[in-house]
Enzyme design. Structure first.
Site, PDB file in Angstrom:
ATOM      1  N   HIS A 167      48.043  38.896  34.708  1.00 39.01           N
ATOM      2  CA  HIS A 167      48.248  37.780  35.627  1.00 39.01           C
ATOM      3  C   HIS A 167      48.569  36.463  34.922  1.00 39.01           C
ATOM      4  CE1 HIS A 167      45.644  40.112  38.760  1.00 39.01           C
ATOM      5  NE2 HIS A 167      46.892  40.550  38.702  1.00 39.01           N
ATOM      6  N   GLY A 173      29.006  47.539  41.634  1.00 36.31           N
ATOM      7  CA  GLY A 173      29.494  47.466  42.995  1.00 36.31           C
ATOM      8  C   GLY A 173      30.672  48.374  43.268  1.00 36.31           C
TER       9      GLY A 173
END
Length: 300
Positions: free
Chosen positions: A138, A265
């Site tokens: 990115h 998670g």
């Protein structure tokens, strides 16, 4: 798409005193079995460095979604709000130093276990820790680029000029957010003076991929080529909610490459892993490095 025949998920808990040892051993065995790994990292490797992440353990937003590329490019008001908040929020990235996860991954590369590291982060901490074969998927937040002529400049120079042209803004306080943002609300941003390119007058934007924009095609093709050469994929600290990162897990699965994940998670690719470990990233990677022997680097 080939699916893993078996999947092991290990989540250390206080009620299972041997789980941490099993957790560490499972990751050790995966890395040892697959020399020449590609590692894909996300925000979870930088949270120990004071840089917040975007999502919680369920993959949900912790705060308002970040600025969108189209809004930044078409709205002066959006750019005013962005740069005002950035004057405060970018300090978290500017002052950050590599954490245990970054240092451990640099050591894994030095020991020959990691062939390529793709990061979704824009903080440059992998390079500061010593990793050499890094693809910044990115981009890098410390560089600013003109969207018209392509001229680049360092962001801290731009921030110095912004602070000088907007007295008092830099002294405000606000909680920092991910990627150099800050939760600065309730102010009139219409008075904030943004800077234009000194060469052509074009819009200046951090040299990063904003939400709603696309990763440059050549960066994607370079990353996919590196994945083709890798023996397996290890995802660390990323929910892979955004397609730009998820595509590599999907491609690895299509090619039948083993995939492991170390993340606290849920992730978008949970059904693709042969091994998923839910444990603190930095501590787990430090233990991994200590237990691994040197592995001669694979030839391309």
């Amino acid at each position: 798409m080939p699916m893993p025949s078996t999947r092991e998920t290990i989540s250390p808990t206080a009620s299972r005193p041997n789980a941490v040892r099993a957790d560490e051993q499972a990751l050790h065995d995966f890395v040892q079995r697959h020399p020449g790994l590609m590692v894909l990292t996300g925000a979870g490797v930088s949270t120990d460095c004071g840089i917040p992440d975007y999502r919680d353990a369920r993959g949900e937003w912790k705060r308002s979604p970040p600025v969108q590329h189209h809004a930044f490019m078409t709205s002066l008001a959006t750019r005013q709000r962005y740069w005002a908040r950035s004057l405060l929020g970018f300090r978290a990235i500017e002052n950050a130093r590599p954490g245990p996860a970054h240092r451990a991954l640099a050591q894994l590369e030095a020991k020959g276990h990691v062939a390529t590291l793709i990061t979704q982060n824009v903080d440059g901490l992998h390079q500061h820790a010593g990793s050499r074969r890094v693809i910044d998927l990115h981009g890098r937040a410390e560089v600013v680029r003109c969207m018209s002529c392509g001229a680049r400049r360092m962001r801290y120079h731009l921030h110095e000029e912004l602070a000088a042209r907007n007295p008092g803004w830099a002294s405000l306080e606000a909680p920092v957010g991910p990627d150099g943002d800050a939760d600065l609300e309730g102010l009139d941003f219409s008075t904030f003076k943004v800077l234009e390119c000194t060469r052509c007058g074009g819009i200046l934007k951090p040299d990063v991929v904003f939400f709603g924009d696309n990763v440059p095609p050549e960066r994607v093709s370079t990353s996919l080529l590196a994945l083709e050469r890798a023996s397996a994929l290890l995802v660390i600290g990323s929910s892979l909610t955004v397609y730009s990162g998820y595509r590599f897990a999907r491609h690895a699965a299509q090619e039948g490459k083993p995939i492991a994940c170390l993340n606290l998670g849920r992730t978008r690719a949970d059904d693709l892993y042969s091994l998923k470990i839910e444990a603190p990233v930095g501590q787990t990677l430090e233990t991994l490095v200590q237990g691994l022997r040197y592995q001669p680097a694979m030839r391309a």
